[in-house]
Write a protein that holds these residues in place. Sequence first.
Motif, PDB file in Angstrom:
ATOM      1  N   UNK A 100       6.033   0.733   9.152  1.00 47.04           N
ATOM      2  CA  UNK A 100       5.361  -0.079   8.145  1.00 47.04           C
ATOM      3  C   UNK A 100       6.302  -0.626   7.069  1.00 47.04           C
ATOM      4  N   UNK A 101       7.596  -0.356   7.199  1.00 49.47           N
ATOM      5  CA  UNK A 101       8.521  -0.699   6.112  1.00 49.47           C
ATOM      6  C   UNK A 101       8.588  -2.203   5.856  1.00 49.47           C
ATOM      7  N   UNK A 102       8.510  -3.006   6.871  1.00 51.73           N
ATOM      8  CA  UNK A 102       8.610  -4.454   6.666  1.00 51.73           C
ATOM      9  C   UNK A 102       7.318  -5.063   6.135  1.00 51.73           C
ATOM     10  N   UNK A 103       6.260  -4.251   6.062  1.00 49.37           N
ATOM     11  CA  UNK A 103       4.981  -4.709   5.517  1.00 49.37           C
ATOM     12  C   UNK A 103       4.732  -4.178   4.112  1.00 49.37           C
ATOM     13  N   UNK A 104       5.686  -3.410   3.583  1.00 50.28           N
ATOM     14  CA  UNK A 104       5.541  -2.925   2.219  1.00 50.28           C
ATOM     15  C   UNK A 104       4.537  -1.809   2.056  1.00 50.28           C
ATOM     16  N   UNK A 105       4.390  -0.973   3.083  1.00 46.08           N
ATOM     17  CA  UNK A 105       3.462   0.167   3.002  1.00 46.08           C
ATOM     18  C   UNK A 105       4.275   1.450   3.103  1.00 46.08           C
ATOM     19  N   UNK A 106       4.162   2.296   2.086  1.00 49.91           N
ATOM     20  CA  UNK A 106       4.929   3.538   2.042  1.00 49.91           C
ATOM     21  C   UNK A 106       4.085   4.716   2.548  1.00 49.91           C
ATOM     22  N   UNK A 107       4.766   5.725   3.117  1.00 51.23           N
ATOM     23  CA  UNK A 107       4.089   6.895   3.675  1.00 51.23           C
ATOM     24  C   UNK A 107       4.859   8.151   3.283  1.00 51.23           C
ATOM     25  N   UNK A 133      -1.390  15.742  -8.840  1.00 50.90           N
ATOM     26  CA  UNK A 133      -0.315  15.170  -9.646  1.00 50.90           C
ATOM     27  C   UNK A 133       0.837  14.698  -8.759  1.00 50.90           C
ATOM     28  N   UNK A 134       1.186  15.500  -7.736  1.00 46.85           N
ATOM     29  CA  UNK A 134       2.251  15.084  -6.834  1.00 46.85           C
ATOM     30  C   UNK A 134       1.823  13.887  -5.994  1.00 46.85           C
ATOM     31  N   UNK A 135       0.568  13.884  -5.540  1.00 43.44           N
ATOM     32  CA  UNK A 135       0.073  12.739  -4.771  1.00 43.44           C
ATOM     33  C   UNK A 135       0.178  11.456  -5.593  1.00 43.44           C
ATOM     34  N   UNK A 136      -0.204  11.513  -6.862  1.00 42.32           N
ATOM     35  CA  UNK A 136      -0.114  10.319  -7.702  1.00 42.32           C
ATOM     36  C   UNK A 136       1.329   9.915  -7.954  1.00 42.32           C
ATOM     37  N   UNK A 137       2.212  10.895  -8.093  1.00 44.64           N
ATOM     38  CA  UNK A 137       3.641  10.570  -8.247  1.00 44.64           C
ATOM     39  C   UNK A 137       4.156   9.824  -7.024  1.00 44.64           C
ATOM     40  N   UNK A 138       3.758  10.287  -5.834  1.00 51.25           N
ATOM     41  CA  UNK A 138       4.182   9.612  -4.606  1.00 51.25           C
ATOM     42  C   UNK A 138       3.642   8.182  -4.544  1.00 51.25           C
ATOM     43  N   UNK A 139       2.439   7.992  -5.033  1.00 51.41           N
ATOM     44  CA  UNK A 139       1.827   6.654  -4.997  1.00 51.41           C
ATOM     45  C   UNK A 139       2.458   5.737  -6.038  1.00 51.41           C
ATOM     46  N   UNK A 140       2.664   6.257  -7.226  1.00 48.19           N
ATOM     47  CA  UNK A 140       3.128   5.426  -8.332  1.00 48.19           C
ATOM     48  C   UNK A 140       4.629   5.140  -8.290  1.00 48.19           C
ATOM     49  N   UNK A 141       5.399   6.005  -7.647  1.00 46.25           N
ATOM     50  CA  UNK A 141       6.856   5.842  -7.601  1.00 46.25           C
ATOM     51  C   UNK A 141       7.237   5.086  -6.336  1.00 46.25           C
ATOM     52  N   UNK A 142       7.554   3.838  -6.477  1.00 49.77           N
ATOM     53  CA  UNK A 142       7.727   2.971  -5.308  1.00 49.77           C
ATOM     54  C   UNK A 142       8.969   3.288  -4.476  1.00 49.77           C
ATOM     55  N   UNK A 174       0.803  -1.216   0.000  1.00 46.24           N
ATOM     56  CA  UNK A 174       0.000   0.000   0.000  1.00 46.24           C
ATOM     57  C   UNK A 174       0.833   1.262   0.000  1.00 46.24           C
ATOM     58  N   UNK A 175       0.138   2.394  -0.221  1.00 47.58           N
ATOM     59  CA  UNK A 175       0.786   3.705  -0.216  1.00 47.58           C
ATOM     60  C   UNK A 175      -0.151   4.714   0.433  1.00 47.58           C
ATOM     61  N   UNK A 176       0.420   5.549   1.283  1.00 49.40           N
ATOM     62  CA  UNK A 176      -0.333   6.561   2.022  1.00 49.40           C
ATOM     63  C   UNK A 176       0.274   7.931   1.747  1.00 49.40           C
ATOM     64  N   UNK A 177      -0.582   8.905   1.454  1.00 47.87           N
ATOM     65  CA  UNK A 177      -0.150  10.290   1.262  1.00 47.87           C
ATOM     66  C   UNK A 177      -0.915  11.168   2.241  1.00 47.87           C
ATOM     67  N   UNK A 178      -0.199  11.987   2.987  1.00 55.85           N
ATOM     68  CA  UNK A 178      -0.801  12.897   3.957  1.00 55.85           C
ATOM     69  C   UNK A 178      -0.664  14.338   3.478  1.00 55.85           C
ATOM     70  N   UNK A 179      -1.499  15.202   4.036  1.00 54.05           N
ATOM     71  CA  UNK A 179      -1.440  16.627   3.714  1.00 54.05           C
ATOM     72  C   UNK A 179      -1.049  17.411   4.956  1.00 54.05           C
TER      73      UNK A 179
END
Length: 261
Positions: free
Chosen positions: A185-192, A234-243, A147-152
């Motif tokens: 969350x790094x060992x579970x493969x979830x980025x923030x 656009x930046x939120x999607x970049x953060x999500x799509x760029x692993x 998963x991927x999480x983006x905060x504001x």
Amino acid sequence: MKLDSTVSAVVTGGASGLGAATVRALAAKGVKVAIFDLQTEKGEALAAEIGGVFCEVNVTSDESVDAGLEKARAAHGQERVLVNCAGTGNAIKTASRSREDGAIKHFPLDAFNWVIQINLVGTFRCIAKSAAGMLTLDPADEFGERGAIVNTASVAAEDGQVGQAAYAASKGGVVGMTLPIARDLMNEGIRVNTILPGIFDTPLMKGAPDNVKDALAASVPFPKRFGQPVEYAALALTMIETSYFNGEDVRLDGGIRMAPR
């Protein structure tokens, strides 16, 4: 992360402004999107527009967030993406003296706590509950991404202005917890990751007088205008799509550094 119709997402504060732009950007990729907000009319209209689902959610309530996640997951399955845009603010000095009669007052603690509960605790509540759900997912790639999480946050996290003690504290807290949560969350493969927007053209700004908006736009080094919600999206999607994007706090502000007032 590849964004397509196999992915579901939750966007808090998704009925308007930065959140709505992000909802539309995700939906344009084919993502199934659940909108969490208290603006029922706007949220339902946007959900109908993008073929998503609206969930009336108050991020300060465990029960409300749980109910929203249950509804979203029933419609779309477990989310792999969470974008936190729900937020609020106020402008009250820590202590001040009345110009009329010299009476002294201080920042009401309930008003301070209100901002903290929505912007900071509400963001963390949604992260923790969504991440727990993401842990049930199978990895989406050979590196184990779930998963991927983006905060504001806000540039006020670093350049808080007069009267922004509560707002700056809440957004500074979002910045401060980004890396520790990414490490949790790094060992579970979830980025923030977290975005720190500057002055954006959101519904909050539309009510300001033209001379105030012109002065604010002129204060941006370049380009001399408000940020557009689609640029945040656009930046939120970049953060999500760029692993390889993980544990970062990024200003999106045209180079502005806010003055004291």
